[in-house]
Design an enzyme around this catalytic site. Sequence first.
Site, mmCIF file in Angstrom:
data_model
loop_
_atom_site.group_PDB
_atom_site.id
_atom_site.type_symbol
_atom_site.label_atom_id
_atom_site.label_comp_id
_atom_site.label_asym_id
_atom_site.label_seq_id
_atom_site.Cartn_x
_atom_site.Cartn_y
_atom_site.Cartn_z
ATOM 1 N N ARG A 194 0.850 -1.195 0.000
ATOM 2 C CA ARG A 194 0.000 0.000 0.000
ATOM 3 C C ARG A 194 0.880 1.237 0.000
ATOM 4 N NH1 ARG A 194 -3.657 0.270 4.959
ATOM 5 N NH2 ARG A 194 -1.644 0.051 5.971
ATOM 6 N N TYR A 232 -6.755 4.540 -7.229
ATOM 7 C CA TYR A 232 -7.839 5.522 -7.306
ATOM 8 C C TYR A 232 -7.414 6.777 -6.561
ATOM 9 C CZ TYR A 232 -9.007 3.353 -2.752
ATOM 10 O OH TYR A 232 -8.967 2.840 -1.479
#
Length: 439
Positions: A194, A232
């Site tokens: 991440r 995103y």
Amino acid sequence: MESAEVSRLKVIIVGAGIAGFSAAISCRRAGHDVQIYERSALNNELGAAIHVCPNASRGLLAWGLDPVRARFVICKKSYRAHAASLEKFHTSDESYVTSTFGAPWFFAHRVDLHEELKILATQTEGQGKPAVVHLKSEVSEYEPEAGRVTLTDGTTVSGDLIIAADGVHTKAVEAILGAANPALPTTNYNFAYRFLISSKDIASDPETVQFTEEDDGTIKFFIGKDNRLVSYPCRNNEEHNFVAIFHSDENVVHEDWQTSVDKSVLINRYSDFHPAVLAVLKKANDIKQWPLLFRAPIPTWHKGKLVLIGDAAHPMLPHQGQGGGQAIEDSVVLGIALTNCTPEDLGSRLQLFEEVRKNRASVMQIFSNAGQDEAEKIQKDAAKFIPAETVPKTPEDFYKFNFGYDVVRDSKQAMERLNPGWELPSTFFEKEPEAGVYP
């Protein structure tokens, strides 16, 4: 009867994350005295981005959450592409989501969502008594029947209700079940990286600028052979969130969200991706590794005066983007169940809460083991919780099931069955929530 002053329960919430603050909002608006015990100092909040889908955003907006102040981004479109060629094999215009499901599908930075929830839980304005947060107060023991927790410094705290919202490593599961719910390795994708990259950094480089073109509210999926990348925007499109999901032979048996990884490891892991994507990944910094371990649905979420919510009750993998949303659903149901609730009513209200939530959240746990383009991987297990013919088969089917669920309507109908003549106090929401699709 609309008055929430019939009885004021002393509610102890353990954990001041998304689940804990959402529960605090719900319980204060139901008329109760809320005390939150948080192990950290809340002065170094971390995290990447999170989906706030319509099944959760309907309730948050009705409570008064301000998506503009929180810099949420509305999802407008999505596409899935082959990672090596960038050839798109599935595109979708998501602009219909708000009108169809009653609220937007938001992309949020986790810290921004957390701050908004904290404001709604603790501000002096608004319905109910503000929640009180006790920092550096780690719970070491739960006593379900007594309604008591013990802190690591030996202090004991008692309440009419204890809400365990302290995440996947909570001790409350063992206190309820008599045994821990073990973390199991997943057989397909079992790790994720991440990280965030500034949109400005991507747009200022001629080699990567195309990644941000027509990018407002677009979620992208790049699908490789044994790996995939999801991206995103968040924070008014100023940041791009990335989740890189892959399979590794490394054996890990304990969840950890903060292990740092060097950029070279990321690039090597995704070396089979298109050069245009690799150029973007080379801008990554502060990469964190997340082992993807599965914890199965558990048979019950409450015992005595103790109830589980959020990751403590139903930890989820990231593939459906529903972990935070399910915690918010928990909180909406719990608050509605606790309206006009006396200590004598508590057992039946917690049973109602579990009846409304357990199957819904359990099937979402199963769904979350696979991407929305991999429905075949979850069909059999999901059919243990919902009729086989209703298990989604396409991304659009998943949207209908996940987003369309109206948690407020379901909760109100359950309360009306339990107590004919019951009405939800008008003060529970700041404004009337928009309707979902079902039930």
